[in-house]
Design an enzyme around this catalytic site. Sequence first.
Site, PDB file in Angstrom:
ATOM      1  N   CYS A  37       0.822  -1.206   0.000  1.00  0.00           N
ATOM      2  CA  CYS A  37       0.000   0.000   0.000  1.00  0.00           C
ATOM      3  C   CYS A  37       0.860   1.262   0.000  1.00  0.00           C
ATOM      4  CB  CYS A  37      -0.921   0.031   1.215  1.00  0.00           C
ATOM      5  SG  CYS A  37      -2.046  -1.365   1.277  1.00  0.00           S
ATOM      6  N   ASP A  39       2.722   2.405   2.486  1.00  0.00           N
ATOM      7  CA  ASP A  39       3.079   2.975   3.790  1.00  0.00           C
ATOM      8  C   ASP A  39       3.019   1.967   4.926  1.00  0.00           C
ATOM      9  OD1 ASP A  39       0.284   3.176   3.547  1.00  0.00           O
ATOM     10  OD2 ASP A  39       0.393   5.336   3.243  1.00  0.00           O
ATOM     11  N   CYS A  64       5.103   8.225   2.267  1.00  0.00           N
ATOM     12  CA  CYS A  64       5.300   9.545   1.690  1.00  0.00           C
ATOM     13  C   CYS A  64       5.616  10.558   2.787  1.00  0.00           C
ATOM     14  CB  CYS A  64       4.064   9.966   0.913  1.00  0.00           C
ATOM     15  SG  CYS A  64       2.627  10.188   1.959  1.00  0.00           S
ATOM     16  N   CYS A 107      -2.986   8.969   5.733  1.00  0.00           N
ATOM     17  CA  CYS A 107      -1.732   8.990   6.507  1.00  0.00           C
ATOM     18  C   CYS A 107      -2.021   9.271   7.980  1.00  0.00           C
ATOM     19  CB  CYS A 107      -0.783  10.076   5.983  1.00  0.00           C
ATOM     20  SG  CYS A 107      -0.278   9.832   4.278  1.00  0.00           S
TER      21      CYS A 107
END
Lengths: 139, 444
Positions: A37, A39, A64, A107
């Site tokens: 995915c 992350d 990221c 995130c």
Amino acid sequence: MAYSDKVIDHYNNPRNVGQMDKSSDEVGTGLVGAPECGDVMRLQIRVNPETQVIEEAKFKTFGCGSAIASSSLATEWVKGKTVAEALEIKNTDIVKELALPPVKIHCSVLAEDAIRAAIGDWKKKNNVAETAEVAVAAH
Amino acid sequence: MKPIFLGRVARFTGRSKFIASFEVEMMMSTLTNTVETQAGVTLPIYMDNHATSPMDPRVLEAMIPFFIEKFGNAASRNHSFGWEAEQAVENAREQIAKLIGATAKEIIFTSGATESNNLAIKGIAEMYKERGNHIITQVTEHKAVLDTCKRLEKHGYRVTYLPVKADGLIDIEDLRRAMDDKTILVSIMFANNEIGVIQPVAEIGKLCHEKGVIFHTDAVQAVGKIPVDVQAMNIDVLSLTAHKIYGPKGVGALYVRRRNPRVQISAQIDGGGHERGMRSGTLNVPSIVGLGKACEIARLEMGTEAARLTAMRDRLRAKLESALDYVEVNGNMEHHLPGNLNMSFVYVEGESLLMGINDVAVSSGSACTSATLEPSYVLKALGLGDDVAHSSIRFGLGRYNTEAEVDYVADKVIGVVSKLRELSPLYEMVKEGIDLSKIEWAAH
């Protein structure tokens, strides 16, 4: 994409990077996300057994800039809080603080998940009932 | 003496000369927001030449007279303004044809390669629908080809999307097996825009001609970079564009074979019957002149430029590979464009890497950098795991890159990858000997 100054600051100077002894009873470890995915966050907390205050927090993140910033910020926020207080941290607080755009909200969700997973791990090690369901499951 | 058009040409002429020298000077000297470093490079560095390339000042210089001074419509048959424009267009046609081994009459001007691909595929599908309804392409084509084919599927055409091998090349035997008596068109790109691999175009062309199937190739990344010869390679229809070869944006061309066999295409834009009826619309003369000039420069300088870019690419690769572990090169490096290098820096996410090298313009196959939030479909087609695709960076070296820039970029990437790996739980786990595939990830 333009990043907020706070994201750039956490990316350039990530706080509390590192690893703690996973096997210690005082340490809770949360590993969330998946490589495919894009992350993966690992967040660790060291809890004072007397006061239940999180005295130390460490993280490492594959992801990221926003994912790195979210987890870096999460370690800053949990430090000095009790376990109960840390569970109050919501992903929306992280979104607000870092000015994350909609496409990066996941995130912040992952960072909240990481906090919960780390606390969950610590509770399990120390036989602290998390919820009624967990207590039942432990039987 | 020149005839006068509405009596204003004298003024225009004087002005355009002034603009010409002024603009070219601007282009060559100053750019705003740039910083000079100690290493002798100017930041930011542009290393994304597969996306687009800067214009060559010689191209701009060739174009400038055709905005104000020589502004005629190439379709105006009755006065010298039109003749002048037409002559410039025909000259460009020659320049383009010469670069790819075609004749001038086989070049159709378009607005760019997306239009060229649409015109080729839809135009052939429509023209030859009595003969068959089967089209063969492959999975790593540009979206301008894939989405065009998908649209045709809705209109009763059958499309085979050939897979690619792990090195990004198609298997010619797969193509042979996919052909049947209803196959009218094979559309396989010349060189890939992400991983730079060059398909076995001559073999594909030979097979297509044996079977009597039209062969179209999207040659946007190949034309002007490596030798392209439509005769020797049996190419029937070929798409190209100006802005990837140091020409202007918004202009391209389609080569359409006139002999052995003669290929016919149904127009997709109706109007004044320009371009032998295949593409109506007043010709964009300044840009066409630019495209022609860009092709001429490419033809004359390709040999030296390709050697220089290959050397710089290999230098970049060697530096990165010697300083970093867990680095993978994506795509066949033997059949490869000179200026392309696609590498995965495993256990580092691509967007975070781009953020760290923000004074260098490159691209990533990471999902986070795409509008769809999916990692590169090209890298996935090679069989790469999503995690490796997320870690990929495409370096696109071009005419204006220097060795000093390559060294700067290599050092920068090494520094940022090393830093991000200090942050990466995956890198740490792998270093500790943990098998990541054995972990139950909490996918979200």
